[in-house]
Scaffold this motif. Structure first.
Motif, PDB file in Angstrom:
ATOM      1  N   VAL A 113       0.851  -1.184   0.000  1.00  0.00           N
ATOM      2  CA  VAL A 113       0.000   0.000   0.000  1.00  0.00           C
ATOM      3  C   VAL A 113       0.886   1.233   0.000  1.00  0.00           C
ATOM      4  O   VAL A 113       1.786   1.368   0.831  1.00  0.00           O
ATOM      5  N   ALA A 114       0.623   2.126  -0.962  1.00  0.00           N
ATOM      6  CA  ALA A 114       1.412   3.356  -1.056  1.00  0.00           C
ATOM      7  C   ALA A 114       0.926   4.342   0.003  1.00  0.00           C
ATOM      8  O   ALA A 114      -0.258   4.485   0.257  1.00  0.00           O
ATOM      9  N   ALA A 115       1.864   5.028   0.630  1.00  0.00           N
ATOM     10  CA  ALA A 115       1.513   5.977   1.684  1.00  0.00           C
ATOM     11  C   ALA A 115       1.170   7.330   1.144  1.00  0.00           C
ATOM     12  O   ALA A 115       1.442   7.753   0.121  1.00  0.00           O
TER      13      ALA A 115
END
Length: 123
Positions: free
Chosen positions: A121-123
């Protein structure tokens, strides 16, 4: 074990094909592309799309369909509960090599059986 390719193992309606394409999950092989959508009950079902754009001769299109159906029929019990649509992704070399197409499909079936890796998951 039932080794037939009965109607209950086929995608027959346009809505069923649209649903699988709309789910937007696919695995690409060298010549074939396998689109899939999980099912809640029943066994795996197969739909085929082999267009004139990639194979002009009907005899070649029918041969591809025959090869895919046979591989699905013999491996259906090992597949997860999914609706599958198989289509040509690239123009096969001539003369049409049935063993290579069958091998390509078996690789796709193996990838389908493996659980998907979770994406970071990209922040």
């Amino acid at each position: 074990m039932d080794q037939t390719f009965a109607r209950r193992y086929r995608l027959t309606k346009t809505d069923e094909f649209s649903s699988v394409f709309g789910f937007r999950r696919a695995i690409r092989g060298q010549w074939l592309m396998l689109h899939y959508q999980p099912r809640s009950e029943g066994s795996a079902r197969l739909g085929l799309v082999v267009g004139k754009k990639l194979l002009k001769r009907a005899v070649d299109r029918n041969r591809v369909k025959r090869i895919v159906r046979e591989q699905f029929r013999s491996r259906r019990a090992d597949l997860p509960m999914v609706d599958i649509v198989v289509r040509l992704a690239a123009k096969p070399v001539r003369p049409l090599d049935g063993k290579a197409l069958a091998g390509d499909l078996l690789v796709l079936f193996d990838k389908l059986k493996r659980p998907a890796k979770p994406r970071p998951v990209a922040a």
